[in-house]
Design a protein around this motif. Structure first.
Motif, PDB file in Angstrom:
ATOM      1  N   VAL A   1      28.230  63.829  70.332  1.00  0.00           N
ATOM      2  CA  VAL A   1      27.215  63.887  71.381  1.00  0.00           C
ATOM      3  C   VAL A   1      26.374  65.135  71.168  1.00  0.00           C
ATOM      4  O   VAL A   1      26.918  66.241  71.006  1.00  0.00           O
ATOM      5  CB  VAL A   1      27.844  63.939  72.784  1.00  0.00           C
ATOM      6  CG1 VAL A   1      26.755  63.939  73.867  1.00  0.00           C
ATOM      7  CG2 VAL A   1      28.807  62.785  72.998  1.00  0.00           C
ATOM      8  N   VAL A   2      25.052  64.968  71.155  1.00  0.00           N
ATOM      9  CA  VAL A   2      24.147  66.100  71.094  1.00  0.00           C
ATOM     10  C   VAL A   2      23.399  66.176  72.421  1.00  0.00           C
ATOM     11  O   VAL A   2      22.931  65.166  72.947  1.00  0.00           O
ATOM     12  CB  VAL A   2      23.162  65.988  69.902  1.00  0.00           C
ATOM     13  CG1 VAL A   2      22.282  64.762  70.009  1.00  0.00           C
ATOM     14  CG2 VAL A   2      22.318  67.235  69.786  1.00  0.00           C
ATOM     15  N   ARG A   3      23.351  67.372  72.977  1.00  0.00           N
ATOM     16  CA  ARG A   3      22.668  67.590  74.256  1.00  0.00           C
ATOM     17  C   ARG A   3      21.290  68.200  74.001  1.00  0.00           C
ATOM     18  O   ARG A   3      21.184  69.238  73.342  1.00  0.00           O
ATOM     19  CB  ARG A   3      23.484  68.517  75.148  1.00  0.00           C
ATOM     20  CG  ARG A   3      22.788  68.910  76.448  1.00  0.00           C
ATOM     21  CD  ARG A   3      23.689  69.746  77.335  1.00  0.00           C
ATOM     22  NE  ARG A   3      24.180  70.929  76.642  1.00  0.00           N
ATOM     23  CZ  ARG A   3      25.029  71.808  77.186  1.00  0.00           C
ATOM     24  NH1 ARG A   3      25.487  71.600  78.407  1.00  0.00           N
ATOM     25  NH2 ARG A   3      25.430  72.868  76.501  1.00  0.00           N
ATOM     26  N   CYS A   4      20.256  67.552  74.515  1.00  0.00           N
ATOM     27  CA  CYS A   4      18.889  68.053  74.386  1.00  0.00           C
ATOM     28  C   CYS A   4      18.405  68.511  75.756  1.00  0.00           C
ATOM     29  O   CYS A   4      18.529  67.777  76.741  1.00  0.00           O
ATOM     30  CB  CYS A   4      17.963  66.961  73.845  1.00  0.00           C
ATOM     31  SG  CYS A   4      18.366  66.410  72.179  1.00  0.00           S
ATOM     32  N   ARG A   5      17.869  69.705  75.797  1.00  0.00           N
ATOM     33  CA  ARG A   5      17.327  70.252  77.039  1.00  0.00           C
ATOM     34  C   ARG A   5      16.231  71.242  76.679  1.00  0.00           C
ATOM     35  O   ARG A   5      16.097  71.630  75.507  1.00  0.00           O
ATOM     36  CB  ARG A   5      18.432  70.934  77.847  1.00  0.00           C
ATOM     37  CG  ARG A   5      19.263  71.945  77.067  1.00  0.00           C
ATOM     38  CD  ARG A   5      20.406  72.477  77.872  1.00  0.00           C
ATOM     39  NE  ARG A   5      21.279  73.328  77.079  1.00  0.00           N
ATOM     40  CZ  ARG A   5      22.275  74.038  77.585  1.00  0.00           C
ATOM     41  NH1 ARG A   5      22.520  73.979  78.887  1.00  0.00           N
ATOM     42  NH2 ARG A   5      23.033  74.793  76.802  1.00  0.00           N
ATOM     43  N   PRO A   6      15.440  71.677  77.643  1.00  0.00           N
ATOM     44  CA  PRO A   6      14.377  72.627  77.319  1.00  0.00           C
ATOM     45  C   PRO A   6      14.924  73.856  76.604  1.00  0.00           C
ATOM     46  O   PRO A   6      15.875  74.471  77.049  1.00  0.00           O
ATOM     47  CB  PRO A   6      13.803  72.985  78.702  1.00  0.00           C
ATOM     48  CG  PRO A   6      14.091  71.787  79.543  1.00  0.00           C
ATOM     49  CD  PRO A   6      15.405  71.269  79.058  1.00  0.00           C
ATOM     50  N   GLY A   7      14.341  74.147  75.454  1.00  0.00           N
ATOM     51  CA  GLY A   7      14.772  75.319  74.707  1.00  0.00           C
ATOM     52  C   GLY A   7      15.641  75.023  73.505  1.00  0.00           C
ATOM     53  O   GLY A   7      15.881  75.911  72.683  1.00  0.00           O
ATOM     54  N   GLY A   8      16.139  73.779  73.369  1.00  0.00           N
ATOM     55  CA  GLY A   8      16.936  73.487  72.189  1.00  0.00           C
ATOM     56  C   GLY A   8      17.907  72.341  72.368  1.00  0.00           C
ATOM     57  O   GLY A   8      17.900  71.655  73.392  1.00  0.00           O
ATOM     58  N   ALA A   9      18.722  72.164  71.361  1.00  0.00           N
ATOM     59  CA  ALA A   9      19.719  71.100  71.359  1.00  0.00           C
ATOM     60  C   ALA A   9      21.011  71.650  70.780  1.00  0.00           C
ATOM     61  O   ALA A   9      20.995  72.544  69.926  1.00  0.00           O
ATOM     62  CB  ALA A   9      19.234  69.905  70.534  1.00  0.00           C
ATOM     63  N   ASP A  10      22.148  71.118  71.237  1.00  0.00           N
ATOM     64  CA  ASP A  10      23.429  71.588  70.724  1.00  0.00           C
ATOM     65  C   ASP A  10      24.425  70.439  70.694  1.00  0.00           C
ATOM     66  O   ASP A  10      24.335  69.491  71.478  1.00  0.00           O
ATOM     67  CB  ASP A  10      23.982  72.758  71.546  1.00  0.00           C
ATOM     68  CG  ASP A  10      24.129  72.405  73.021  1.00  0.00           C
ATOM     69  OD1 ASP A  10      23.198  71.789  73.583  1.00  0.00           O
ATOM     70  OD2 ASP A  10      25.165  72.738  73.613  1.00  0.00           O
ATOM     71  N   LEU A  11      25.355  70.516  69.756  1.00  0.00           N
ATOM     72  CA  LEU A  11      26.410  69.519  69.623  1.00  0.00           C
ATOM     73  C   LEU A  11      27.514  69.880  70.606  1.00  0.00           C
ATOM     74  O   LEU A  11      28.123  70.941  70.501  1.00  0.00           O
ATOM     75  CB  LEU A  11      26.942  69.516  68.187  1.00  0.00           C
ATOM     76  CG  LEU A  11      27.977  68.456  67.825  1.00  0.00           C
ATOM     77  CD1 LEU A  11      27.352  67.068  67.842  1.00  0.00           C
ATOM     78  CD2 LEU A  11      28.569  68.746  66.449  1.00  0.00           C
TER      79      LEU A  11
END
Length: 362
Positions: free
Chosen positions: A118-128
């Motif tokens: 699962v990768v989380r995308c939100r303002p400012g970037g994305a992270d696994l």
């Protein structure tokens, strides 16, 4: 490490990718699924719906995907069979995979690696935020056991034989991957909720009791119970809509969607088509999005309106991905990260061959 098993098996020497794909390349054909076209608007008023410029987004979007790979194809001999499909008395066995126990027949097996994340995308970037890798030995052989190699353990996954062995085993790998996708999706949702100071319980399937959206790459199949979840279907294998409504899909401009309609056979979904930016040709860049049939019409329309601009924003481009625009940027990046976690295929294949040789000589 556990003691070697008495299971007798041998590994094929050719590229396991040949004949092992689970992708169905059947041509688009009429579906016998039940369609309810007037969920959002009456059938007579079906038309392309423009994106809502005032639709709110989400604080975070969680993209879920999985990858699978066949590391080796093998044959597992029945208890009285030889390692190469030869019975104990030296005679040839029956047809592969078709003999009963004690006949000396050999059953096909797939050594597969698969991973979901699962990768989380939100303002400012994305992270696994979650990733899990598993390896399995998929076979119809009742006496199959785990395969322990120097590169990892392939856990036995017994598969019922219903038709062609390769198709049955490939489908079993896909089902196992779907199970892992559900696990990592729940893990990620709880982790995100925990980081936000909540208890991870998001209530019903509504759209207003949380500020994240879960997007699964593929149909919801078995995961429609998750809160605020969408299935993202990139490949079209069936023609669901009546001809007049089907033609509406081909007229969609980038960013537009069809009205929501109901779809189901033994399952039920709310679904709609969306045109992603990047191609003006009819049906190019068209995806189908689905959500739970348990949602109210108002909740479904809200999801459709809010998700359309978000999905278009993440659409990929051809010079970066040959599957553009349907293969969204976060999903493409997640697939690359998961494939790295599967490990080196050549190394795993050699480890499986060595394990096979060691077990067969025991």
């Amino acid at each position: 490490m556990s003691a070697p098993s008495a299971m007798r098996w041998r590994v094929e020497s050719w590229d396991p990718g040949y004949g092992a794909s689970t992708e169905d390349q059947a041509e688009l054909g009429r579906s016998d699924a039940r369609v309810t076209p007037d969920v959002e608007v009456p059938e007579a008023r079906w038309r392309a719906i423009d994106p809502d410029p005032k639709a709110a987004g989400w604080a975070a979007v969680l993209f879920v995907d999985g990858v699978r790979r066949i590391d080796a194809m093998a044959w597992i001999s029945e208890p009285d069979g030889g390692a190469d499909g030869v019975a104990a008395d030296g005679s040839e066995t029956g047809a592969a995979g078709s003999g009963a126990a004690g006949s000396g027949a050999a059953a096909l097996a797939l050594c597969a690696s698969y991973a979901a994340g699962v990768v989380r995308c939100r303002p400012g970037g994305a992270d696994l935020v979650a990733a899990e890798v598993r390896r399995g030995l998929f076979s119809t052989a009742e006496h199959a056991t785990d395969v322990v190699t120097t590169a990892g353990r392939y856990q036995r996954v017994h598969t019922a034989q219903r038709g062609e062995p390769v198709a049955d085993l490939s489908l079993a790998v896909q089902r196992a991957l779907g199970d892992v996708e559900a696990v990592v999706a729940a893990t990620a949702r709880n982790a995100v909720a925990g980081s936000n100071g909540t208890n991870g319980s998001n209530g019903s399937n509504g759209t207003n009791d949380g500020d994240d959206l879960l997007v699964l790459d593929g149909p919801l199949r078995g995961r429609q119970h998750l809160p605020r979840v969408l299935g993202f279907i990139k490949t079209h294998r069936s023609e669901y809509l009546p001809p007049a409504l089907h033609r509406v899909v081909g007229t969609l401009a980038p960013g537009q969607r069809t009205p929501v309609f109901g779809l189901g056979t033994s399952w039920q979904r709310h679904t709609w088509y969306l045109k992603l930016p990047g191609s003006a040709a009819p049906w190019a860049g068209v995806v189908r999005v689905e959500c739970s049939a348990e949602l109210s019409v108002a909740q479904v329309v809200e999801l459709a309106d809010r998700s359309a601009p978000m999905l278009c924003r993440y659409a990929s481009t051809e010079y970066k991905d040959s599957r553009a625009p349907q293969n969204l940027y976060p999903i493409a990046g997640l697939e690359r990260a998961l494939r790295r976690r599967l490990g080196d295929q050549a190394l795993l294949y050699r480890a499986i061959r060595r394990a096979s040789a060691g077990l067969n000589s025991s």
